[in-house]
Scaffold this motif. Structure first.
Motif, PDB file in Angstrom:
ATOM      1  N   SER A  58      -9.797  11.285   5.105  1.00 25.38           N
ATOM      2  CA  SER A  58      -9.081   9.851   5.125  1.00 25.38           C
ATOM      3  C   SER A  58      -8.573   9.488   3.972  1.00 25.38           C
ATOM      4  O   SER A  58      -9.002  10.022   2.902  1.00 25.38           O
ATOM      5  N   GLY A  59      -7.824   8.534   3.803  1.00 26.07           N
ATOM      6  CA  GLY A  59      -7.562   8.135   2.381  1.00 26.07           C
ATOM      7  C   GLY A  59      -8.825   7.577   1.836  1.00 26.07           C
ATOM      8  O   GLY A  59      -8.750   7.346   0.654  1.00 26.07           O
ATOM      9  N   THR A  84      -4.320  -5.590  -2.145  1.00 24.11           N
ATOM     10  CA  THR A  84      -4.270  -4.591  -1.446  1.00 24.11           C
ATOM     11  C   THR A  84      -5.182  -4.222  -0.205  1.00 24.11           C
ATOM     12  O   THR A  84      -5.864  -5.251   0.119  1.00 24.11           O
ATOM     13  N   ALA A  87      -9.792  -0.978   1.657  1.00 26.28           N
ATOM     14  CA  ALA A  87     -10.503   0.509   1.064  1.00 26.28           C
ATOM     15  C   ALA A  87     -10.419   0.842  -0.193  1.00 26.28           C
ATOM     16  O   ALA A  87     -11.495   1.428  -0.696  1.00 26.28           O
ATOM     17  N   VAL A 129      -2.314   0.486  -7.136  1.00 28.95           N
ATOM     18  CA  VAL A 129      -1.975   0.838  -5.838  1.00 28.95           C
ATOM     19  C   VAL A 129      -0.279   0.800  -5.758  1.00 28.95           C
ATOM     20  O   VAL A 129       0.359  -0.515  -5.930  1.00 28.95           O
ATOM     21  N   LEU A 131       1.996  -0.418  -3.407  1.00 33.63           N
ATOM     22  CA  LEU A 131       1.719  -1.144  -2.391  1.00 33.63           C
ATOM     23  C   LEU A 131       3.153  -1.306  -1.685  1.00 33.63           C
ATOM     24  O   LEU A 131       4.092  -1.478  -2.447  1.00 33.63           O
ATOM     25  N   SER A 157      -1.541   5.835  -1.152  1.00 33.97           N
ATOM     26  CA  SER A 157      -1.512   5.602   0.370  1.00 33.97           C
ATOM     27  C   SER A 157      -0.271   5.111   1.202  1.00 33.97           C
ATOM     28  O   SER A 157      -0.004   5.460   2.343  1.00 33.97           O
ATOM     29  N   GLN A 158       0.418   4.263   0.527  1.00 33.33           N
ATOM     30  CA  GLN A 158       1.695   3.802   1.210  1.00 33.33           C
ATOM     31  C   GLN A 158       2.854   4.191   0.547  1.00 33.33           C
ATOM     32  O   GLN A 158       3.933   3.523   0.712  1.00 33.33           O
ATOM     33  N   SER A 179      -3.455   8.297   2.008  1.00 35.92           N
ATOM     34  CA  SER A 179      -3.848   8.180   3.305  1.00 35.92           C
ATOM     35  C   SER A 179      -2.748   8.810   4.327  1.00 35.92           C
ATOM     36  O   SER A 179      -1.605   8.772   3.811  1.00 35.92           O
ATOM     37  N   ALA A 192      -6.889  11.338   8.183  1.00 34.28           N
ATOM     38  CA  ALA A 192      -6.549  12.304   7.335  1.00 34.28           C
ATOM     39  C   ALA A 192      -6.198  11.667   6.063  1.00 34.28           C
ATOM     40  O   ALA A 192      -5.743  10.698   5.838  1.00 34.28           O
ATOM     41  N   TYR A 308      -1.619  -8.403   3.204  1.00 36.21           N
ATOM     42  CA  TYR A 308      -3.202  -8.582   4.278  1.00 36.21           C
ATOM     43  C   TYR A 308      -3.355 -10.049   4.425  1.00 36.21           C
ATOM     44  O   TYR A 308      -3.169 -10.850   3.723  1.00 36.21           O
TER      45      TYR A 308
HETATM   46  C1  LIG Z   1      -4.203   3.174   4.362  1.00 33.39           C
HETATM   47  C2  LIG Z   1      -4.538   2.687   3.355  1.00 33.39           C
HETATM   48  C3  LIG Z   1      -5.850   3.248   2.689  1.00 33.39           C
HETATM   49  C4  LIG Z   1      -6.958   3.762   3.512  1.00 33.39           C
HETATM   50  O1  LIG Z   1      -6.611   4.968   4.228  1.00 33.39           O
HETATM   51  P1  LIG Z   1      -7.574   5.422   5.495  1.00 33.39           P
HETATM   52  O2  LIG Z   1      -7.005   6.735   5.604  1.00 33.39           O
HETATM   53  O3  LIG Z   1      -7.373   4.438   6.703  1.00 33.39           O
HETATM   54  O4  LIG Z   1      -9.002   5.514   5.251  1.00 33.39           O
HETATM   55  C5  LIG Z   1      -6.339   2.877   1.066  1.00 33.39           C
HETATM   56  N1  LIG Z   1      -5.486   2.130   0.526  1.00 33.39           N
HETATM   57  C6  LIG Z   1      -4.266   1.843   1.017  1.00 33.39           C
HETATM   58  C7  LIG Z   1      -3.470   1.054   0.002  1.00 33.39           C
HETATM   59  C8  LIG Z   1      -3.929   2.042   2.129  1.00 33.39           C
HETATM   60  O5  LIG Z   1      -2.806   1.461   2.696  1.00 33.39           O
END
Ligand SMILES: *Cc1c(COP(=O)(O)O)cnc(C)c1O
Length: 372
Positions: A58-59, A84, A87, A129, A131, A157-158, A179, A192, A308
């Motif tokens: 996962s991320g 952010t 996570a 991040v 974002l 992740s984004q 992520s 993943a 968020y």
């Molecule tokens: C989705 C996300 C994560 C977490 O990823 P997971 O795969 O859901 O654990 C972490 N950081 C950011 C900025 C995200 O958007």
């Protein structure tokens, strides 16, 4: 119904490629660290423009292992954006360190001008991040890191495929984390994630951490974890990676349509710095009387999101940080106004028109409402 992200539509488009890829994994029965995992790691590293990629579950695991591999743990502080996903903070807490937040800038990203005042003798790393799909100000962030001898762990992740001054996000820090949660720009069909780096020693450490600390079965060199990237997910990601750039182009086109249509009705479009490659994971605007707008969208069959609604420092999980009221004022104020509009590569002009029309009705009604 207009979904926030239409994963069914996307599946219909790639089904013919996905099914044989998944079937091949079933037939090989190579479920754990099968050949698709290494192949995806190679292909994703090549796409990002970096030498090493380590697939994980996962991320969040990517962030956690990334911090661990950089030697961050108990007693350390890591600077993260106040705006952010949770996570980021949890990964820091789970390695035993403390997340220290920094407020956002006009682009909803960590404000580099506020980072240095958050640095203490315990600070070990910065976690910018990228974002909503837009790159953080890596030039200034890397400079601050250099000056203060800090590690940099990027959360991309984004921002799969997003560019900053011509280079992909994820390649600037000591490690870059991704992520592949289903709704991300590159999404698996389950959980993943991956970590990228140009440092082979860090990559080697990460490969041990994700798989019980072993290079050879039953020889455990360090206290590792079980958080490998699943082979079925890797096979799916290999297929979807081939479409990522095209999908990001379609997201940009959708964003440009929103920009033009929203400007017409007096809504400020999110800033896009033209020198950089925004990949519009999310399309976020600020709406007066947001809750009424959401009701209207819901009634019209349009799904929206808030990224968020409750900032990290206001979450019950972080009551223990004792963050004073009024901290991170920009993040706090934005949380009450931001709204994420439907955004996915396949969104049509007609669907965007529908969203904008509904928003326009909201404005007509709220202006009338405010006037009374
Ligand atoms: C989705 C996300 C994560 C977490 O990823 P997971 O795969 O859901 O654990 C972490 N950081 C950011 C900025 C995200 O958007």
């Amino acid at each position: 119904m207009l979904p926030f992200v239409d994963l069914r539509q996307q599946y219909a488009d790639v089904r013919e490629e996905i099914l044989p890829a998944v079937q091949a994994v079933f037939e090989q029965a190579a479920f754990i660290l099968g050949p698709d995992v290494a192949a995806f790691e190679r292909e994703f590293a090549a796409f990002i423009g970096i030498s090493e990629c380590v697939g994980v579950e996962s991320g969040t695991a990517a962030l956690k292992l990334g911090l661990e591999a950089l030697g961050i743990g108990a007693g350390d502080e890591v600077i993260i954006p106040a705006n952010t996903y949770i996570a980021c903070a949890f990964a820091v807490s789970q390695v035993g360190a403390t997340p220290v937040m920094v407020d956002m800038d006009d682009d909803y990203l960590i404000d580099p001008s506020l980072i240095e005042e958050a640095i203490t003798p315990r600070t070990k790393a910065l976690m910018p991040v990228h974002l909503y799909g837009q790159a953080a100000d890596m030039h200034r962030i890397l400079e601050i890191a250099r000056r203060n001898n800090l590690k940099v762990i990027e959360d991309a992740s984004q921002a799969h495929g997003a560019l900053y001054r011509g280079r992909r996000c994820g390649t600037f820090g000591d490690v870059g984390c991704f992520s592949f949660y289903p709704g991300k720009n590159l999404g698996a069909y389950g959980d993943a994630g991956a970590i990228v780096t140009n440092d082979p020693a860090i990559a080697d450490h990460l490969r041990l951490l994700r798989d019980f600390g072993q290079r050879k079965k039953y020889e455990h060199l360090l206290i590792g974890d079980n958080c490998r990237l699943d082979t079925v997910q890797a096979a799916i990601l290999r297929v979807k990676l081939r479409h990522l750039e095209q999908w990001n182009v379609q997201r940009l086109q959708a964003a440009k349509m929103y920009d033009a249509r929203l400007t017409d009705i007096g809504v400020t479009a999110p800033a896009r710095h033209t020198a950089e490659g925004h990949v519009y994971h999310l399309y976020v605007v600020q709406i007066p009387e947001r809750e009424r707008a959401i009701e209207r969208f819901t009634a019209a069959g349009i799904q929206t999101g808030i990224h968020y609604p409750v900032p990290i420092h206001r979450q019950p999980a972080y009551r223990g940080l004792n963050i004073p009221e009024g901290s991170y004022p920009r993040t706090g104020a934005a949380a009450g106004k931001i709204l994420s509009l439907p955004m996915f590569p396949e969104i049509s002009k007609a669907q965007i028109d529908r969203v904008v029309r509904t928003l326009q009705e909201h404005f007509t009604e709220t202006h009338a409402h405010l006037a009374h």
